[in-house]
Design an enzyme around this catalytic site. Structure first.
Site, mmCIF file in Angstrom:
data_model
loop_
_atom_site.group_PDB
_atom_site.id
_atom_site.type_symbol
_atom_site.label_atom_id
_atom_site.label_comp_id
_atom_site.label_asym_id
_atom_site.label_seq_id
_atom_site.Cartn_x
_atom_site.Cartn_y
_atom_site.Cartn_z
ATOM 1 N N HIS A 180 12.645 13.160 24.780
ATOM 2 C CA HIS A 180 13.413 12.611 26.092
ATOM 3 C C HIS A 180 12.446 11.526 27.204
ATOM 4 C CE1 HIS A 180 12.339 15.044 29.321
ATOM 5 N NE2 HIS A 180 12.482 16.086 28.811
ATOM 6 N N GLY A 213 -1.078 -0.909 8.103
ATOM 7 C CA GLY A 213 -1.566 0.290 8.811
ATOM 8 C C GLY A 213 -1.788 0.104 10.151
ATOM 9 N N ASP A 253 0.953 -9.600 -0.578
ATOM 10 C CA ASP A 253 -1.173 -8.770 -0.585
ATOM 11 C C ASP A 253 -1.535 -9.218 -1.182
ATOM 12 O OD1 ASP A 253 -1.065 -4.878 -0.057
ATOM 13 O OD2 ASP A 253 -2.421 -6.404 -1.235
ATOM 14 N N SER A 292 0.784 -1.305 -0.560
ATOM 15 C CA SER A 292 0.247 0.108 0.136
ATOM 16 C C SER A 292 0.991 1.696 -0.064
ATOM 17 C CB SER A 292 -0.930 -0.086 1.208
ATOM 18 O OG SER A 292 -0.705 0.352 2.530
ATOM 19 N N GLY A 293 -0.035 2.291 0.496
ATOM 20 C CA GLY A 293 1.169 3.625 0.046
ATOM 21 C C GLY A 293 1.935 3.695 1.225
ATOM 22 N N HIS A 294 1.909 2.795 2.946
ATOM 23 C CA HIS A 294 2.691 2.899 3.698
ATOM 24 C C HIS A 294 4.098 2.182 3.332
ATOM 25 C CE1 HIS A 294 4.902 2.196 7.762
ATOM 26 N NE2 HIS A 294 3.748 1.429 7.771
ATOM 27 N N HIS A 309 1.056 4.324 16.583
ATOM 28 C CA HIS A 309 1.779 5.107 15.469
ATOM 29 C C HIS A 309 1.742 6.375 15.256
ATOM 30 C CE1 HIS A 309 0.322 5.658 10.719
ATOM 31 N NE2 HIS A 309 1.221 6.859 11.252
#
Length: 205
Positions: free
Chosen positions: A132, A65, A32, A10-12, A141
């Site tokens: 930090h 995703g 896929d 996919s786009g990811h 995500h």
């Protein structure tokens, strides 16, 4: 370097393939479950996710995703004892004391500062910053341009939306959706969707 199999064309998957190429992978292929997809970024789709066992001599990365699906596929790879890699774009900036677990990706322009811990299967997306002493649990995500201040704790499978900001010393529980551009200034203890400045929970239909 071994052949890399990316699960999810996919786009990811495109961004992951680009990072992998920057990291030195030349022999890249995709799995896929959409049979209409034959290639991605010029690399071939060689089968479905159920074909993973055919590629035992390859490295693997899951470019999906949805955090629940990503967890499921990564779990299957682990049970099959296949080699899961972590990918870090050469233009990301990571302090020496950052730890990152298997199956995570850090994209171009991201910054992760000292003593932050990134879990399994996380996405630290383009231009995101993690300051930090953050703890980012599994399958989180942190979207494009999101900024997490110091000593933030993000629970499993939470999605921090594009351009969102999280203030210092804030804890966000698992399975949350923080909307694009939201500003989180206090702890979030209940799973749900939070939007606005400051971020507030919305009722979901």
């Amino acid at each position: 370097m071994n052949r890399l199999i990316i699960i999810g064309a996919s786009g990811h998957g495109k961004v992951v393939a680009d990072i992998a190429a920057h990291c030195g992978y030349i022999d890249i292929a995709f799995l896929d479950d959409d049979e209409t997809v034959k290639s991605c970024m010029g690399f071939p789709v060689v089968g479905k996710s159920s074909d993973m066992a055919r590629y035992r001599d390859c490295d693997f990365f899951v470019a999906i995703g949805n955090p629940n699906t990503r967890e499921k596929v990564l779990g299957k790879l682990k049970r099959m004892q296949l080699n899961i890699i972590t990918l870090i774009h050469p233009d990301a900036v990571l302090a020496d004391t950052v730890s990152i677990d298997n199956g995570s990706v850090v994209m171009a322009g991201a910054v992760i500062n000292p003593d932050s811990r990134i879990g399994n299967g996380c996405i630290i997306n383009t231009g995101a910053t993690v300051d930090h002493d953050n703890v980012i649990e599994d399958y989180v995500h942190v979207s494009v341009g999101a900024h997490l201040s110091g000593t933030v704790h993000v629970g499993k499978s939470t999605w921090i939306g594009a351009g969102a900001v999280v203030s210092n010393n804030v804890n966000i529980c698992g399975n949350c959706m923080i909307g694009a551009g939201a500003v989180v200034v206090k702890d979030i203890d209940d799973a749900g969707t939070y939007v606005g400045v400051p971020a507030k929970r919305i009722q979901e239909r």
